[in-house]
Scaffold this motif. Structure first.
Motif, mmCIF file in Angstrom:
data_model
loop_
_atom_site.group_PDB
_atom_site.id
_atom_site.type_symbol
_atom_site.label_atom_id
_atom_site.label_comp_id
_atom_site.label_asym_id
_atom_site.label_seq_id
_atom_site.Cartn_x
_atom_site.Cartn_y
_atom_site.Cartn_z
ATOM 1 N N MET A 54 81.966 11.716 62.892
ATOM 2 C CA MET A 54 82.063 12.135 61.334
ATOM 3 C C MET A 54 83.496 12.717 61.265
ATOM 4 O O MET A 54 83.553 13.946 61.960
ATOM 5 N N THR A 55 83.122 13.064 59.990
ATOM 6 C CA THR A 55 84.261 13.125 59.115
ATOM 7 C C THR A 55 83.488 14.773 58.613
ATOM 8 O O THR A 55 82.910 15.286 58.822
ATOM 9 N N VAL A 56 84.633 15.723 58.346
ATOM 10 C CA VAL A 56 84.467 16.714 57.940
ATOM 11 C C VAL A 56 83.492 16.306 56.666
ATOM 12 O O VAL A 56 82.702 17.173 55.897
ATOM 13 N N ALA A 57 83.781 15.657 55.734
ATOM 14 C CA ALA A 57 82.617 15.353 53.867
ATOM 15 C C ALA A 57 81.565 14.772 54.642
ATOM 16 O O ALA A 57 80.309 15.469 54.478
ATOM 17 N N GLU A 58 81.404 14.182 55.991
ATOM 18 C CA GLU A 58 80.034 13.590 56.277
ATOM 19 C C GLU A 58 79.410 14.984 56.958
ATOM 20 O O GLU A 58 77.996 15.030 56.726
ATOM 21 N N TRP A 59 80.316 16.201 57.961
ATOM 22 C CA TRP A 59 79.162 17.229 58.754
ATOM 23 C C TRP A 59 78.950 17.449 56.568
ATOM 24 O O TRP A 59 77.845 18.445 56.803
ATOM 25 N N SER A 60 80.321 18.004 55.858
ATOM 26 C CA SER A 60 79.456 18.876 54.393
ATOM 27 C C SER A 60 78.481 18.222 54.013
ATOM 28 O O SER A 60 77.173 19.217 53.177
ATOM 29 N N THR A 61 78.329 17.150 53.893
ATOM 30 C CA THR A 61 76.895 16.329 53.201
ATOM 31 C C THR A 61 75.466 16.644 53.731
ATOM 32 O O THR A 61 74.767 16.887 53.385
ATOM 33 N N VAL A 62 75.898 16.771 55.150
ATOM 34 C CA VAL A 62 74.732 16.780 55.850
ATOM 35 C C VAL A 62 74.326 18.959 55.948
ATOM 36 O O VAL A 62 73.341 18.747 55.687
ATOM 37 N N PHE A 63 75.228 19.019 56.398
ATOM 38 C CA PHE A 63 75.151 20.513 55.698
ATOM 39 C C PHE A 63 74.078 21.327 54.554
ATOM 40 O O PHE A 63 73.615 21.508 53.956
ATOM 41 N N GLY A 64 74.702 20.330 53.328
ATOM 42 C CA GLY A 64 74.934 20.458 52.588
ATOM 43 C C GLY A 64 72.849 20.286 52.297
ATOM 44 O O GLY A 64 72.346 20.821 51.549
ATOM 45 N N LEU A 65 73.207 18.936 52.814
ATOM 46 C CA LEU A 65 71.687 18.458 52.289
ATOM 47 C C LEU A 65 70.541 19.522 53.255
ATOM 48 O O LEU A 65 69.392 19.261 53.078
ATOM 49 N N VAL A 66 71.210 20.087 54.734
ATOM 50 C CA VAL A 66 69.787 20.864 55.147
ATOM 51 C C VAL A 66 69.549 22.168 54.586
ATOM 52 O O VAL A 66 68.285 22.107 54.608
ATOM 53 N N ILE A 67 70.343 22.702 54.045
ATOM 54 C CA ILE A 67 70.504 24.086 53.015
ATOM 55 C C ILE A 67 69.462 23.730 51.983
ATOM 56 O O ILE A 67 68.711 24.533 51.210
ATOM 57 N N ALA A 68 69.817 22.503 51.138
ATOM 58 C CA ALA A 68 68.663 22.140 50.416
ATOM 59 C C ALA A 68 67.383 21.781 50.628
ATOM 60 O O ALA A 68 66.817 22.576 50.019
ATOM 61 N N VAL A 69 67.132 21.187 52.300
ATOM 62 C CA VAL A 69 65.933 21.005 52.436
ATOM 63 C C VAL A 69 65.070 22.562 52.255
ATOM 64 O O VAL A 69 63.967 23.012 52.190
#
Length: 68
Positions: A1-16
């Motif tokens: 996974m790229t850095v952009a994908e990891w940051s998207t997943v991290f952002g999603l986890v934070i939002a949830v």
């Protein structure tokens, strides 16, 4: 996974997690409102009124028993 994908997943986890925290905080506030006296409408006020009435009934019953 790229850095952009990891940051998207991290952002999603934070939002949830933020949504879960906000909803739990809302529920706890609603419950605490019911457990604090507020002039007659809360659960605590209703329980206090029932307790007072029960004490009065017990005193009346004791008085009736002593009277007989």
């Amino acid at each position: 996974m790229t850095v952009a994908e990891w940051s998207t997943v991290f952002g999603l986890v934070i939002a949830v997690l933020t949504a879960i925290y906000a909803s739990m905080r809302f529920m706890v506030k609603a419950i605490m409102r019911e457990l604090q006296p507020n002039g007659g409408n809360s659960l605590k006020d209703q329980v206090s009124r029932i307790e007072t009435r029960l004490d009065q009934l017990i005193l009346e019953m004791a008085f009736q028993q002593n009277k007989d």
